[in-house]
Design an enzyme around this catalytic site. Sequence first.
Site, PDB file in Angstrom:
ATOM      1  N   HIS A 386      42.784  42.843  86.186  1.00  0.00           N
ATOM      2  CA  HIS A 386      42.376  43.680  84.875  1.00  0.00           C
ATOM      3  C   HIS A 386      42.111  43.474  83.703  1.00  0.00           C
ATOM      4  O   HIS A 386      42.236  43.654  82.431  1.00  0.00           O
ATOM      5  CB  HIS A 386      41.830  44.749  85.082  1.00  0.00           C
ATOM      6  N   LYS A 577      40.101  55.285  73.058  1.00  0.00           N
ATOM      7  CA  LYS A 577      40.265  54.832  73.825  1.00  0.00           C
ATOM      8  C   LYS A 577      42.004  54.928  74.366  1.00  0.00           C
ATOM      9  O   LYS A 577      42.422  55.448  72.690  1.00  0.00           O
ATOM     10  CB  LYS A 577      39.895  52.912  74.161  1.00  0.00           C
ATOM     11  N   ARG A 578      42.799  54.356  74.922  1.00  0.00           N
ATOM     12  CA  ARG A 578      44.107  54.240  75.246  1.00  0.00           C
ATOM     13  C   ARG A 578      44.457  53.599  74.012  1.00  0.00           C
ATOM     14  O   ARG A 578      43.971  52.680  73.552  1.00  0.00           O
ATOM     15  CB  ARG A 578      45.163  54.065  76.212  1.00  0.00           C
ATOM     16  N   LYS A 583      44.136  47.374  71.153  1.00  0.00           N
ATOM     17  CA  LYS A 583      43.057  47.593  70.618  1.00  0.00           C
ATOM     18  C   LYS A 583      42.737  48.083  69.204  1.00  0.00           C
ATOM     19  O   LYS A 583      41.954  48.765  68.724  1.00  0.00           O
ATOM     20  CB  LYS A 583      42.799  48.707  71.871  1.00  0.00           C
ATOM     21  N   THR A 685      35.070  49.835  79.042  1.00  0.00           N
ATOM     22  CA  THR A 685      33.619  50.861  80.289  1.00  0.00           C
ATOM     23  C   THR A 685      33.088  51.483  78.641  1.00  0.00           C
ATOM     24  O   THR A 685      31.917  51.584  78.740  1.00  0.00           O
ATOM     25  CB  THR A 685      34.027  50.812  81.144  1.00  0.00           C
ATOM     26  N   LYS A 689      28.641  52.809  77.527  1.00  0.00           N
ATOM     27  CA  LYS A 689      28.386  54.584  77.945  1.00  0.00           C
ATOM     28  C   LYS A 689      28.253  55.200  76.280  1.00  0.00           C
ATOM     29  O   LYS A 689      26.622  55.419  76.104  1.00  0.00           O
ATOM     30  CB  LYS A 689      29.745  55.190  77.886  1.00  0.00           C
TER      31      LYS A 689
END
Length: 842
Positions: A386, A577-578, A583, A685, A689
């Site tokens: 991952h 998100k985290r 990110k 993911t 969504k």
Amino acid sequence: MSKKDLTAPQGIRSAPRTPEEWRVSDLLKQYGCGPIPFAGSENAFYERHLVFDRVIDPQVATARERFEAVANSIRDVLAQRWVLTRSTYNKANPKRVYYLSMEFLLGRSLINNITNLLLDPLVQQAVEQKGADWLKLVEEEPDAGLGNGGLGRLAACFLDSMATMQLPATGYGLRYEYGMFKQSIADGWQKENPDNWIRMGDPWEVVRPPEMVEVKMGCSLKLVGGSFQVLRGQPSTLMGIPFDRPIVGYGGKTINTLRLWAAASPDYFDFQEFGTGDFVGALGDTLGAESLTRVLYPDDSTAMGQGLRFVQEYFLVACSLADIVRRFRRFNQDWDQLPEKAAIQLNDTHPAMAVAELMRILLDDAHLGWEQAWDLTKKTLAYTNHTLLPEALEKWPVEMFEILAPRHLEIIYEINRRLLDEVRRRFPGDDGRATRVSLVEEAGQRKIRMANLAIVGSHSTNGVAAVHSKLLRTTTVRDLAEMYPERFNNKTNGVTPRRWLLQANPKLASAINDSIGERWITNLSELSKLKALATDGGFRDAFLASKREAKVRFANWLKSASGQAVDPDTIFDCQIKRIHEYKRQLLNALRIIVVYNRLRANPNMEIEPRTFFFAGKAAPAYHFAKLIIKFINNVAETIDQDPAVRGRIKVLFLPEYNVSLAERLIPASDVSNQISTAGYEASGTSNMKFMMNGALTVGTRDGATIEMADEAGEDNFFLCGLTVEQVENSRGWYDPHWHYDHEPETRAALDLIFSDYFNRNEPGIFTSLRDTLLTNGDHYMHLADLTSYCRAQEAIGALYANPREWARKAILNIASSGEFSSDRTIAEYAGEIWKAEPCPIP
């Protein structure tokens, strides 16, 4: 019509049944409930649970007690089907899938189970009959604290898909009493509070003490002075107690199991110590054992936290494989049948110790020879990678194995000896390759490379997006991929449309049903039929109405829950998100400051009003990520207090991001920000969504976003920033100062930050932002992508002014999201890796 009438025997009804009533009645027969009504009489499920479980008058029940009664009633409805699923698997003895994961981010189960059981009309009537406050009742269920981010949410989607597709599957995880933490914000800073999600019990779980297993360790654990003490050389035994949760497939035909292990001591307490008054000492072993599964993700910035995490991973593997092997031996006598009856999927490196544990079982318990045991192990195990981040590819100190699992270390050394012999035979003289593929990292403190172990000890290694799988093969573990190319493959992630569209966005789901029918719920490729409706005025209006309703619903909830007011007529621009540097929430914040500077310089500038939403947690020991949260909150406060931009831009950081918050915000979102540095995001993911719910994506060419843009067409995406190749090729010469010197808006944004404009009462707290973005080289290339990112956001803002064209692109995104269903992903796993077939339940 009362619920008693609805479920009464046919002969006493005075009016014909409606189609909806026929469906509910048939479902209750399918679930084996007989004539017992769900609610409406003293003998109904709901009323009996209030009276006999809680021993209270139903008229005075609290919201929590009503929630438990409804949840227990739903469990009663599914119970016989759950039993039938287990017994059918036992009789058919099919090949079973076992999914091992340290995380399962389930969210709330009540509405999900009602949806998948198709019991919405039954529960709706019961709620109306009782005059219950349904929203208040639903809020009584906490999000199950069994996961953190995308890894755990993916695992939950996979369980949903496996049950819906009638695959004989079981999930294995740990029953954490405390989730990662509850996040609150104080003075802009993240504060971590205990998340005791199971404090009031969990109506869904069933404890099964007769199926507990023993786990042997090479040391003992004792709780001394509030800390774990490892007693070396004192072997001990832990008990793994299984807690089962139902996983309901859509339609309620298959109800699989998620089995979670809780740790316990075999002996309750030392009676001699207790008798002499040392009460805490007497319970030391018990408290130590039970504390093992108490917390999700202990702080691994300390040696104690790392040790606890290591033991957790060993405990999960040992319990799960003992259970798998026990079940296999109950129905099969020939060990050679193991790969034909069990497919064990390792979700990331956390369960990679399964390689050594399965070998130990086959060598020491089954007394097989090495070659046979190794062949069976490889054929049975498969591994999903991952991450490409080196720090996330787990490496455990050899010393930890020596203390906890010395036999496993012996097996790993032998696997490694044979591996290195193969390397020298196939690549003579290539000592560098031998060093890189070795399971043991010799530099500095000796460590075991868990990703290498998982790859060598399994028959399949898959990435989770096309670009991720390519980089995994060509960069991260290139040497192993060259040795075993047939083992590497891609399985792009997906999400379940049941939770993330049907349940989360009922207005949009209804519009889709009215247009193309309901088959998309279990075959998301059906959404492609919406492409023909992208220019249909009626469907465009239905989409825009569903989006407006979702935004109003979210705004009302936010006002009620936190007192914060947002305008649903603004663009809802989201990044949830985290919190992590790669990110690039910081890049988003820089973009907002660029817009803010433009408005300050030109108050009459025409822009579409926007509300910027951030949400996500930072790991407790990740101090820079916590500083990013603080920075975002300070920017939000500064902008909020500036009358020149009021009503035009607004920034909110939403605390305690979880599944339930995502279910509310994603359907309401207009813009999805997927802006990781290219080459760093494995898949993502949340991007799927957002797409499924009609948000438009501004993103880099990274992870699954690349494939999403391919499906929808890049003209319906807003791509920006460097590509993977450009990031790699510029590493040697990239200098963020060039952007500071040559891009006026970049310089103005940074100067505003460096002037303490956003922290006037806290001078100097954002100094490390300068260090990260300029002094230390801007590793994640925020400044390299800032101008391109701003241009993409300008383009999406201009499009929003044209609702018809906005709706057309959004509908095309929805219509192109069928490829990103977890059903498609699981079909690929089942067909290409597991070789598993459905086992329908009669």
